[in-house]
Scaffold this active site. Structure first.
Site, PDB file in Angstrom:
ATOM      1  N   GLN A 249     -40.129  18.288  22.243  1.00 49.95           N
ATOM      2  CA  GLN A 249     -39.359  18.640  23.437  1.00 49.95           C
ATOM      3  C   GLN A 249     -40.030  19.737  24.257  1.00 49.95           C
ATOM      4  O   GLN A 249     -39.884  19.782  25.481  1.00 49.95           O
ATOM      5  CB  GLN A 249     -37.957  19.071  23.029  1.00 49.95           C
ATOM      6  CG  GLN A 249     -37.113  17.920  22.498  1.00 49.95           C
ATOM      7  CD  GLN A 249     -37.000  16.781  23.491  1.00 49.95           C
ATOM      8  OE1 GLN A 249     -36.469  16.945  24.584  1.00 49.95           O
ATOM      9  NE2 GLN A 249     -37.529  15.618  23.133  1.00 49.95           N
ATOM     10  N   HIS A 252     -42.268  18.950  27.440  1.00 50.11           N
ATOM     11  CA  HIS A 252     -41.707  18.587  28.749  1.00 50.11           C
ATOM     12  C   HIS A 252     -42.265  19.461  29.859  1.00 50.11           C
ATOM     13  O   HIS A 252     -42.562  18.974  30.954  1.00 50.11           O
ATOM     14  CB  HIS A 252     -40.182  18.717  28.733  1.00 50.11           C
ATOM     15  CG  HIS A 252     -39.478  17.473  28.317  1.00 50.11           C
ATOM     16  ND1 HIS A 252     -39.376  16.361  29.124  1.00 50.11           N
ATOM     17  CD2 HIS A 252     -38.819  17.158  27.176  1.00 50.11           C
ATOM     18  CE1 HIS A 252     -38.688  15.423  28.497  1.00 50.11           C
ATOM     19  NE2 HIS A 252     -38.343  15.875  27.309  1.00 50.11           N
ATOM     20  N   GLU A 319     -28.733  20.988  25.946  1.00 50.42           N
ATOM     21  CA  GLU A 319     -28.799  19.629  26.480  1.00 50.42           C
ATOM     22  C   GLU A 319     -28.918  18.623  25.341  1.00 50.42           C
ATOM     23  O   GLU A 319     -28.174  17.648  25.265  1.00 50.42           O
ATOM     24  CB  GLU A 319     -30.008  19.517  27.413  1.00 50.42           C
ATOM     25  CG  GLU A 319     -30.236  18.116  27.960  1.00 50.42           C
ATOM     26  CD  GLU A 319     -31.532  17.987  28.741  1.00 50.42           C
ATOM     27  OE1 GLU A 319     -31.713  16.943  29.389  1.00 50.42           O
ATOM     28  OE2 GLU A 319     -32.369  18.920  28.691  1.00 50.42           O
ATOM     29  N   HIS A 320     -29.876  18.840  24.468  1.00 49.13           N
ATOM     30  CA  HIS A 320     -30.083  18.006  23.282  1.00 49.13           C
ATOM     31  C   HIS A 320     -29.774  18.840  22.038  1.00 49.13           C
ATOM     32  O   HIS A 320     -30.258  19.964  21.920  1.00 49.13           O
ATOM     33  CB  HIS A 320     -31.533  17.524  23.184  1.00 49.13           C
ATOM     34  CG  HIS A 320     -32.067  16.896  24.429  1.00 49.13           C
ATOM     35  ND1 HIS A 320     -32.889  17.575  25.310  1.00 49.13           N
ATOM     36  CD2 HIS A 320     -31.892  15.659  24.939  1.00 49.13           C
ATOM     37  CE1 HIS A 320     -33.209  16.770  26.317  1.00 49.13           C
ATOM     38  NE2 HIS A 320     -32.615  15.603  26.110  1.00 49.13           N
ATOM     39  N   ASP A 353     -33.998   9.672  24.442  1.00 54.74           N
ATOM     40  CA  ASP A 353     -34.749   9.765  25.694  1.00 54.74           C
ATOM     41  C   ASP A 353     -35.287   8.410  26.151  1.00 54.74           C
ATOM     42  O   ASP A 353     -35.438   8.174  27.348  1.00 54.74           O
ATOM     43  CB  ASP A 353     -35.940  10.719  25.528  1.00 54.74           C
ATOM     44  CG  ASP A 353     -35.542  12.172  25.681  1.00 54.74           C
ATOM     45  OD1 ASP A 353     -34.404  12.441  26.079  1.00 54.74           O
ATOM     46  OD2 ASP A 353     -36.387  13.047  25.392  1.00 54.74           O
ATOM     47  N   HIS A 412       6.693  17.619  56.063  1.00 54.11           N
ATOM     48  CA  HIS A 412       6.706  16.862  54.816  1.00 54.11           C
ATOM     49  C   HIS A 412       8.136  16.471  54.448  1.00 54.11           C
ATOM     50  O   HIS A 412       8.414  15.324  54.071  1.00 54.11           O
ATOM     51  CB  HIS A 412       6.104  17.688  53.672  1.00 54.11           C
ATOM     52  CG  HIS A 412       4.609  17.715  53.647  1.00 54.11           C
ATOM     53  ND1 HIS A 412       3.854  18.226  54.667  1.00 54.11           N
ATOM     54  CD2 HIS A 412       3.734  17.288  52.699  1.00 54.11           C
ATOM     55  CE1 HIS A 412       2.573  18.128  54.361  1.00 54.11           C
ATOM     56  NE2 HIS A 412       2.464  17.550  53.170  1.00 54.11           N
TER      57      HIS A 412
END
Length: 435
Positions: A249, A252, A319-320, A353, A412
Protein backbone atom coordinates in the site's frame (compact mmCIF):
# COMPACT_ATOMS: atom_id res chain seq x y z
CA UNK A 1 -0.85 1.03 29.24
CA UNK A 2 -0.90 3.93 26.75
CA UNK A 3 -0.21 3.42 23.07
CA UNK A 4 3.51 3.14 22.47
CA UNK A 5 4.87 4.37 19.14
CA UNK A 6 7.86 2.40 17.88
CA UNK A 7 7.63 4.61 14.80
CA UNK A 8 5.85 7.99 14.71
CA UNK A 9 5.07 9.85 11.51
CA UNK A 10 6.99 13.06 10.92
CA UNK A 11 4.34 14.35 8.55
CA UNK A 12 0.65 14.07 7.75
CA UNK A 13 -0.70 13.75 4.19
CA UNK A 14 -1.63 17.37 3.65
CA UNK A 15 -0.82 19.33 0.53
CA UNK A 16 -0.65 23.08 0.15
CA UNK A 17 -4.41 23.36 0.12
CA UNK A 18 -4.54 27.06 -0.68
CA UNK A 19 -2.26 26.83 -3.70
CA UNK A 20 -4.17 23.82 -5.03
CA UNK A 21 -7.49 25.56 -4.42
CA UNK A 22 -6.47 28.71 -6.28
CA UNK A 23 -5.11 26.77 -9.25
CA UNK A 24 -8.21 24.61 -9.57
CA UNK A 25 -10.58 27.56 -9.17
CA UNK A 26 -8.87 29.44 -12.01
CA UNK A 27 -8.97 26.43 -14.35
CA UNK A 28 -12.62 25.68 -13.63
CA UNK A 29 -13.64 29.29 -14.19
CA UNK A 30 -11.74 29.51 -17.45
CA UNK A 31 -13.12 26.24 -18.80
CA UNK A 32 -16.69 27.12 -17.84
CA UNK A 33 -16.31 30.41 -19.68
CA UNK A 34 -14.29 29.09 -22.62
CA UNK A 35 -16.01 25.74 -23.16
CA UNK A 36 -14.56 23.05 -25.42
CA UNK A 37 -11.77 25.24 -26.76
CA UNK A 38 -10.41 26.12 -23.32
CA UNK A 39 -10.65 22.50 -22.16
CA UNK A 40 -8.65 21.42 -25.21
CA UNK A 41 -6.10 24.14 -24.48
CA UNK A 42 -5.56 22.77 -20.98
CA UNK A 43 -5.46 19.21 -22.33
CA UNK A 44 -2.65 20.16 -24.70
CA UNK A 45 -0.81 21.86 -21.83
CA UNK A 46 -1.18 19.30 -19.07
CA UNK A 47 -1.93 16.04 -20.89
CA UNK A 48 0.39 16.94 -23.78
CA UNK A 49 -2.08 15.21 -26.03
CA UNK A 50 -3.78 16.64 -29.09
CA UNK A 51 -5.54 13.56 -30.41
CA UNK A 52 -9.27 12.89 -30.53
CA UNK A 53 -10.59 13.47 -26.99
CA UNK A 54 -13.92 11.69 -27.44
CA UNK A 55 -13.11 8.19 -28.60
CA UNK A 56 -15.00 6.86 -31.61
CA UNK A 57 -16.29 3.26 -31.76
CA UNK A 58 -13.49 2.43 -34.19
CA UNK A 59 -10.85 3.83 -31.82
CA UNK A 60 -12.33 1.85 -28.93
CA UNK A 61 -12.32 -1.35 -31.01
CA UNK A 62 -8.73 -0.76 -32.08
CA UNK A 63 -7.63 -0.26 -28.48
CA UNK A 64 -9.47 -3.40 -27.37
CA UNK A 65 -7.65 -5.38 -30.05
CA UNK A 66 -4.35 -4.45 -28.40
CA UNK A 67 -5.30 -6.10 -25.11
CA UNK A 68 -4.12 -9.67 -24.65
CA UNK A 69 -6.67 -12.46 -24.26
CA UNK A 70 -5.38 -13.26 -20.77
CA UNK A 71 -5.75 -9.67 -19.58
CA UNK A 72 -9.21 -9.51 -21.14
CA UNK A 73 -10.15 -12.63 -19.17
CA UNK A 74 -8.81 -11.11 -15.94
CA UNK A 75 -10.76 -7.90 -16.53
CA UNK A 76 -13.95 -9.83 -17.26
CA UNK A 77 -13.40 -11.88 -14.08
CA UNK A 78 -13.01 -8.75 -11.97
CA UNK A 79 -15.95 -7.08 -13.70
CA UNK A 80 -18.17 -10.09 -13.00
CA UNK A 81 -17.27 -10.03 -9.29
CA UNK A 82 -17.84 -6.28 -8.96
CA UNK A 83 -21.10 -6.53 -10.91
CA UNK A 84 -22.49 -9.36 -8.79
CA UNK A 85 -21.55 -7.62 -5.54
CA UNK A 86 -23.12 -4.39 -6.82
CA UNK A 87 -26.30 -6.26 -7.73
CA UNK A 88 -26.40 -7.63 -4.17
CA UNK A 89 -26.07 -4.09 -2.82
CA UNK A 90 -28.86 -2.86 -5.06
CA UNK A 91 -31.16 -5.63 -3.85
CA UNK A 92 -30.97 -4.18 -0.33
CA UNK A 93 -32.55 -0.95 -1.53
CA UNK A 94 -36.21 -1.44 -2.38
CA UNK A 95 -39.26 0.71 -3.05
CA UNK A 96 -41.60 0.63 -0.06
CA UNK A 97 -44.91 2.10 1.07
CA UNK A 98 -46.97 2.08 4.24
CA UNK A 99 -50.31 3.39 5.48
CA UNK A 100 -49.21 5.53 8.41
CA UNK A 101 -52.74 6.39 9.44
CA UNK A 102 -56.02 5.19 7.89
CA UNK A 103 -56.23 6.62 4.40
CA UNK A 104 -52.78 8.27 4.39
CA UNK A 105 -50.11 6.34 2.47
CA UNK A 106 -46.43 7.27 2.25
CA UNK A 107 -43.54 5.63 0.44
CA UNK A 108 -40.07 5.87 -0.95
CA UNK A 109 -38.54 5.18 -4.34
CA UNK A 110 -34.90 4.64 -5.29
CA UNK A 111 -34.17 6.40 -8.57
CA UNK A 112 -30.74 6.32 -10.27
CA UNK A 113 -29.24 9.59 -11.42
CA UNK A 114 -29.29 10.03 -15.17
CA UNK A 115 -25.63 10.77 -15.91
CA UNK A 116 -22.46 9.59 -14.15
CA UNK A 117 -18.94 10.84 -14.77
CA UNK A 118 -16.32 8.24 -13.87
CA UNK A 119 -12.74 9.48 -13.48
CA UNK A 120 -10.08 6.81 -14.03
CA UNK A 121 -6.49 7.74 -13.08
CA UNK A 122 -3.92 6.96 -15.76
CA UNK A 123 -0.80 8.87 -14.84
CA UNK A 124 1.87 7.10 -12.77
CA UNK A 125 -0.15 3.88 -12.84
CA UNK A 126 -2.84 2.75 -15.26
CA UNK A 127 -5.78 2.16 -12.96
CA UNK A 128 -7.65 -0.49 -14.92
CA UNK A 129 -9.48 -1.48 -11.74
CA UNK A 130 -10.84 2.05 -11.25
CA UNK A 131 -12.65 1.78 -14.57
CA UNK A 132 -14.15 -1.51 -13.42
CA UNK A 133 -15.16 -0.17 -10.00
CA UNK A 134 -16.78 3.07 -11.13
CA UNK A 135 -18.39 2.17 -14.45
CA UNK A 136 -19.77 -1.18 -13.30
CA UNK A 137 -21.52 0.23 -10.24
CA UNK A 138 -23.02 3.06 -12.29
CA UNK A 139 -24.30 0.54 -14.82
CA UNK A 140 -25.84 -1.72 -12.18
CA UNK A 141 -27.46 1.30 -10.53
CA UNK A 142 -29.22 2.05 -13.82
CA UNK A 143 -27.55 5.29 -14.93
CA UNK A 144 -28.53 5.97 -18.55
CA UNK A 145 -25.42 7.95 -19.50
CA UNK A 146 -22.00 6.87 -18.23
CA UNK A 147 -18.82 8.71 -19.25
CA UNK A 148 -15.41 7.25 -18.43
CA UNK A 149 -12.71 9.91 -18.39
CA UNK A 150 -9.00 9.11 -18.18
CA UNK A 151 -5.77 11.05 -18.80
CA UNK A 152 -4.16 10.18 -22.13
CA UNK A 153 -0.45 9.60 -22.34
CA UNK A 154 1.45 12.12 -24.47
CA UNK A 155 1.13 11.36 -28.17
CA UNK A 156 -0.38 7.94 -27.34
CA UNK A 157 -3.74 8.27 -25.65
CA UNK A 158 -5.49 6.27 -22.95
CA UNK A 159 -3.96 2.91 -22.09
CA UNK A 160 -5.77 0.23 -24.17
CA UNK A 161 -6.54 -1.87 -21.08
CA UNK A 162 -8.39 1.06 -19.47
CA UNK A 163 -10.37 1.55 -22.67
CA UNK A 164 -11.23 -2.15 -22.80
CA UNK A 165 -12.30 -2.20 -19.13
CA UNK A 166 -14.46 0.90 -19.47
CA UNK A 167 -16.06 -0.47 -22.65
CA UNK A 168 -16.76 -3.94 -21.25
CA UNK A 169 -18.18 -2.52 -18.03
CA UNK A 170 -20.67 -0.34 -19.88
CA UNK A 171 -19.30 3.15 -20.49
CA UNK A 172 -21.36 4.99 -23.10
CA UNK A 173 -18.58 7.46 -23.91
CA UNK A 174 -14.83 7.46 -23.22
CA UNK A 175 -13.11 10.83 -22.85
CA UNK A 176 -9.33 11.12 -23.27
CA UNK A 177 -8.73 14.00 -20.91
CA UNK A 178 -7.17 14.19 -17.48
CA UNK A 179 -7.05 16.35 -14.38
CA UNK A 180 -9.25 19.35 -13.70
CA UNK A 181 -10.07 19.73 -17.39
CA UNK A 182 -11.50 16.20 -17.54
CA UNK A 183 -13.61 16.73 -14.43
CA UNK A 184 -14.80 20.08 -15.80
CA UNK A 185 -15.71 18.58 -19.18
CA UNK A 186 -17.98 16.00 -17.53
CA UNK A 187 -19.54 18.53 -15.16
CA UNK A 188 -20.20 21.22 -17.75
CA UNK A 189 -21.31 18.82 -20.49
CA UNK A 190 -18.56 19.74 -22.96
CA UNK A 191 -17.98 17.91 -26.24
CA UNK A 192 -21.75 17.20 -26.48
CA UNK A 193 -21.63 15.00 -23.38
CA UNK A 194 -24.58 14.99 -20.97
CA UNK A 195 -23.90 17.07 -17.88
CA UNK A 196 -22.89 14.71 -15.09
CA UNK A 197 -25.20 14.42 -12.09
CA UNK A 198 -22.45 12.73 -10.08
CA UNK A 199 -18.65 12.53 -10.33
CA UNK A 200 -16.93 9.43 -8.98
CA UNK A 201 -13.47 7.92 -8.91
CA UNK A 202 -10.04 8.61 -7.40
CA UNK A 203 -7.50 11.15 -8.63
CA UNK A 204 -4.63 13.40 -7.58
CA UNK A 205 -5.02 16.43 -5.33
CA UNK A 206 -6.16 18.61 -8.24
CA UNK A 207 -8.90 16.17 -9.24
CA UNK A 208 -9.97 15.86 -5.59
CA UNK A 209 -10.06 19.64 -5.16
CA UNK A 210 -12.05 20.09 -8.39
CA UNK A 211 -14.64 17.59 -7.15
CA UNK A 212 -14.79 19.35 -3.79
CA UNK A 213 -15.33 22.75 -5.41
CA UNK A 214 -17.97 21.45 -7.82
CA UNK A 215 -19.91 19.62 -5.11
CA UNK A 216 -23.35 21.14 -4.91
CA UNK A 217 -23.84 21.75 -8.59
CA UNK A 218 -22.98 18.09 -9.07
CA UNK A 219 -22.89 15.15 -6.66
CA UNK A 220 -19.63 13.43 -5.78
CA UNK A 221 -18.74 10.10 -4.23
CA UNK A 222 -16.50 11.63 -1.55
CA UNK A 223 -13.67 14.10 -0.98
CA UNK A 224 -10.56 11.96 -1.12
CA UNK A 225 -6.99 12.43 0.01
CA UNK A 226 -3.97 10.12 -0.28
CA UNK A 227 -4.79 6.45 0.15
CA UNK A 228 -4.14 4.97 3.60
CA UNK A 229 -4.04 1.49 5.17
CA UNK A 230 -3.87 0.02 8.66
CA UNK A 231 -2.96 -3.52 9.69
CA UNK A 232 -4.07 -5.01 13.01
CA UNK A 233 -1.83 -7.96 13.90
CA UNK A 234 -1.32 -10.15 16.95
CA UNK A 235 1.20 -12.88 17.81
CA UNK A 236 -0.46 -15.28 15.33
CA UNK A 237 0.38 -13.05 12.36
CA UNK A 238 3.19 -13.79 9.90
CA UNK A 239 5.60 -10.80 10.00
CA UNK A 240 6.56 -11.26 6.35
CA UNK A 241 2.93 -11.15 5.21
CA UNK A 242 2.24 -8.10 7.38
CA UNK A 243 5.32 -6.33 6.01
CA UNK A 244 4.38 -7.17 2.42
CA UNK A 245 0.86 -5.78 2.93
CA UNK A 246 2.24 -2.52 4.33
CA UNK A 247 4.71 -2.12 1.47
CA UNK A 248 2.04 -3.00 -1.09
CA UNK A 249 0.00 0.00 0.00
CA UNK A 250 2.93 2.38 0.58
CA UNK A 251 3.82 2.16 -3.11
CA UNK A 252 0.69 4.18 -3.98
CA UNK A 253 2.49 7.45 -3.40
CA UNK A 254 5.05 9.36 -1.37
CA UNK A 255 2.34 10.61 1.02
CA UNK A 256 0.32 7.41 1.47
CA UNK A 257 0.26 6.52 5.18
CA UNK A 258 0.50 2.91 6.35
CA UNK A 259 0.05 1.95 10.00
CA UNK A 260 0.74 -1.20 11.99
CA UNK A 261 -1.14 -1.65 15.27
CA UNK A 262 -0.24 -4.68 17.39
CA UNK A 263 -0.08 -5.98 20.95
CA UNK A 264 3.13 -7.88 20.24
CA UNK A 265 6.35 -5.87 20.35
CA UNK A 266 8.47 -8.67 18.86
CA UNK A 267 6.19 -8.80 15.82
CA UNK A 268 6.38 -5.04 15.43
CA UNK A 269 10.16 -5.00 15.54
CA UNK A 270 10.43 -7.82 13.01
CA UNK A 271 8.04 -6.06 10.62
CA UNK A 272 10.08 -2.87 10.94
CA UNK A 273 13.18 -4.86 10.00
CA UNK A 274 11.53 -6.47 6.99
CA UNK A 275 9.77 -3.48 5.44
CA UNK A 276 12.90 -1.66 4.18
CA UNK A 277 14.17 -4.91 2.65
CA UNK A 278 10.93 -5.43 0.75
CA UNK A 279 10.88 -1.82 -0.39
CA UNK A 280 14.44 -2.06 -1.72
CA UNK A 281 13.36 -4.95 -3.92
CA UNK A 282 10.64 -2.97 -5.73
CA UNK A 283 11.00 -1.38 -9.19
CA UNK A 284 12.37 2.15 -9.08
CA UNK A 285 9.19 4.26 -9.16
CA UNK A 286 7.41 1.99 -6.69
CA UNK A 287 10.52 1.92 -4.50
CA UNK A 288 10.80 5.70 -4.41
CA UNK A 289 7.14 6.11 -3.45
CA UNK A 290 7.22 3.41 -0.78
CA UNK A 291 10.49 4.69 0.67
CA UNK A 292 9.11 8.19 1.18
CA UNK A 293 5.75 6.95 2.47
CA UNK A 294 7.38 4.62 5.02
CA UNK A 295 9.94 7.20 6.10
CA UNK A 296 7.64 10.18 6.50
CA UNK A 297 4.11 8.91 7.10
CA UNK A 298 4.20 5.35 8.49
CA UNK A 299 3.53 4.52 12.13
CA UNK A 300 4.02 1.38 14.24
CA UNK A 301 1.99 1.30 17.45
CA UNK A 302 2.15 -1.24 20.28
CA UNK A 303 -1.00 -1.56 22.41
CA UNK A 304 -1.78 -3.35 25.65
CA UNK A 305 -4.45 -5.70 24.28
CA UNK A 306 -6.86 -6.25 21.41
CA UNK A 307 -9.46 -3.84 22.79
CA UNK A 308 -6.91 -1.03 22.76
CA UNK A 309 -5.87 -2.11 19.26
CA UNK A 310 -9.48 -1.88 18.06
CA UNK A 311 -9.97 1.51 19.72
CA UNK A 312 -6.79 2.79 18.07
CA UNK A 313 -7.97 1.58 14.68
CA UNK A 314 -11.35 3.26 15.13
CA UNK A 315 -9.60 6.52 16.02
CA UNK A 316 -7.58 6.37 12.79
CA UNK A 317 -10.65 5.34 10.72
CA UNK A 318 -8.48 3.91 7.93
CA UNK A 319 -9.50 3.60 4.32
CA UNK A 320 -8.28 -0.01 4.23
CA UNK A 321 -8.25 -2.12 7.39
CA UNK A 322 -6.60 -5.54 7.52
CA UNK A 323 -6.93 -7.93 10.49
CA UNK A 324 -4.31 -10.65 10.85
CA UNK A 325 -5.23 -11.89 14.30
CA UNK A 326 -7.07 -14.66 16.10
CA UNK A 327 -10.88 -14.68 16.53
CA UNK A 328 -11.86 -12.84 13.35
CA UNK A 329 -15.54 -12.81 14.32
CA UNK A 330 -14.69 -10.69 17.38
CA UNK A 331 -12.92 -8.13 15.21
CA UNK A 332 -15.76 -8.04 12.68
CA UNK A 333 -18.24 -7.30 15.46
CA UNK A 334 -16.02 -4.82 17.33
CA UNK A 335 -14.54 -2.61 14.59
CA UNK A 336 -16.69 0.28 13.40
CA UNK A 337 -14.62 2.83 11.45
CA UNK A 338 -13.11 1.72 8.15
CA UNK A 339 -13.67 1.98 4.42
CA UNK A 340 -13.23 -1.72 3.67
CA UNK A 341 -12.27 -4.58 5.99
CA UNK A 342 -10.02 -7.51 5.12
CA UNK A 343 -10.33 -10.34 7.63
CA UNK A 344 -7.52 -12.88 7.87
CA UNK A 345 -4.28 -13.55 6.06
CA UNK A 346 -6.21 -15.13 3.19
CA UNK A 347 -7.45 -11.72 2.05
CA UNK A 348 -5.49 -8.57 1.34
CA UNK A 349 -6.19 -4.99 0.29
CA UNK A 350 -4.93 -5.71 -3.22
CA UNK A 351 -7.74 -8.26 -3.67
CA UNK A 352 -10.31 -5.55 -2.98
CA UNK A 353 -8.38 -3.05 -5.06
CA UNK A 354 -8.43 -5.24 -8.14
CA UNK A 355 -10.76 -8.19 -8.42
CA UNK A 356 -12.63 -9.56 -5.40
CA UNK A 357 -15.87 -7.62 -5.92
CA UNK A 358 -16.00 -5.01 -3.17
CA UNK A 359 -15.30 -1.47 -4.33
CA UNK A 360 -11.91 0.19 -4.05
CA UNK A 361 -13.14 3.79 -4.16
CA UNK A 362 -13.08 4.38 -0.39
CA UNK A 363 -13.02 7.18 2.21
CA UNK A 364 -9.56 8.46 3.16
CA UNK A 365 -8.09 10.84 5.74
CA UNK A 366 -10.38 9.65 8.54
CA UNK A 367 -13.59 10.05 6.54
CA UNK A 368 -14.45 6.42 7.27
CA UNK A 369 -15.67 7.69 10.65
CA UNK A 370 -18.79 9.01 8.90
CA UNK A 371 -19.10 7.46 5.44
CA UNK A 372 -18.54 4.31 3.47
CA UNK A 373 -17.07 3.85 0.02
CA UNK A 374 -18.48 3.91 -3.49
CA UNK A 375 -21.46 1.65 -3.99
CA UNK A 376 -24.58 1.35 -6.10
CA UNK A 377 -26.29 3.44 -3.43
CA UNK A 378 -24.14 6.49 -4.25
CA UNK A 379 -25.81 6.73 -7.65
CA UNK A 380 -29.33 6.40 -6.23
CA UNK A 381 -31.65 9.16 -5.09
CA UNK A 382 -33.97 8.10 -2.28
CA UNK A 383 -37.15 10.08 -2.88
CA UNK A 384 -40.44 10.02 -1.00
CA UNK A 385 -44.10 10.28 -1.98
CA UNK A 386 -47.51 10.40 -0.34
CA UNK A 387 -51.15 9.89 -1.25
CA UNK A 388 -54.30 10.27 0.82
CA UNK A 389 -58.07 9.94 0.85
CA UNK A 390 -60.04 12.94 2.06
CA UNK A 391 -60.64 11.24 5.40
CA UNK A 392 -57.00 10.25 5.59
CA UNK A 393 -55.91 13.85 5.02
CA UNK A 394 -58.10 15.20 7.82
CA UNK A 395 -55.95 14.58 10.95
CA UNK A 396 -52.77 15.49 9.07
CA UNK A 397 -54.31 18.77 7.88
CA UNK A 398 -55.45 19.68 11.40
CA UNK A 399 -52.02 19.06 12.91
CA UNK A 400 -50.29 20.82 10.03
CA UNK A 401 -52.42 23.97 10.35
CA UNK A 402 -51.85 24.31 14.09
CA UNK A 403 -48.09 23.57 13.94
CA UNK A 404 -47.62 25.99 11.01
CA UNK A 405 -49.44 28.80 12.84
CA UNK A 406 -47.38 28.25 15.96
CA UNK A 407 -44.29 28.63 13.75
CA UNK A 408 -45.69 31.82 12.23
CA UNK A 409 -46.08 30.28 8.75
CA UNK A 410 -49.63 31.37 7.95
CA UNK A 411 -49.38 30.51 4.25
CA UNK A 412 -48.57 26.92 5.13
CA UNK A 413 -51.48 26.77 7.54
CA UNK A 414 -53.96 28.02 4.97
CA UNK A 415 -53.04 25.24 2.51
CA UNK A 416 -54.35 22.86 5.18
CA UNK A 417 -57.34 25.08 6.00
CA UNK A 418 -58.58 25.17 2.43
CA UNK A 419 -58.64 21.39 2.18
CA UNK A 420 -60.51 20.93 5.43
CA UNK A 421 -63.09 23.50 4.35
CA UNK A 422 -63.49 21.87 0.94
CA UNK A 423 -63.66 18.26 2.12
CA UNK A 424 -65.69 18.83 5.31
CA UNK A 425 -67.85 21.94 4.64
CA UNK A 426 -70.31 21.21 7.43
CA UNK A 427 -67.71 20.90 10.19
CA UNK A 428 -65.86 23.44 12.31
CA UNK A 429 -62.20 22.92 13.22
CA UNK A 430 -60.10 24.60 15.87
CA UNK A 431 -56.97 25.44 13.90
CA UNK A 432 -55.59 28.17 16.13
CA UNK A 433 -52.03 28.14 17.43
CA UNK A 434 -51.37 27.46 21.09
CA UNK A 435 -47.98 28.19 22.60
Amino acid sequence: MPRHYLKKADRTPKTDARETHDTVARILDEIEAGGDAKALEYAARFDRYEGNVLLSPDEIAAACDQVSDRLKADIRFAHDNVRRFAELQKSTLTDVETELTPGFVTGQKAIPVAAAGCYVPGGRYSHIASAIMTVTTAKVAGCKNIVACSPPRPEIGIAPAIIYAAHVCGADKILAMGGVQGVAAMTYGLFDLPKANILVGPGNQFVAEAKRMLFGRVGIDMIAGPTDSLVLADETADPMVVAADLVGQAEHGYNSPVWLVTDNRALAEEVMRLVPLLIDDLPEVNRDNATAAWRDYAEVIVCADREEMAATSDDYAPEHLTVQAADLDWWLERLSCYGSLFLGEETTVAFGDKASGTNHVLPTSGAASYTGGLSVHKYMKIVTWQRATKEGARPVAEATARIARLEGMEGHARTADIRLKKYFPDETFDLTAEG
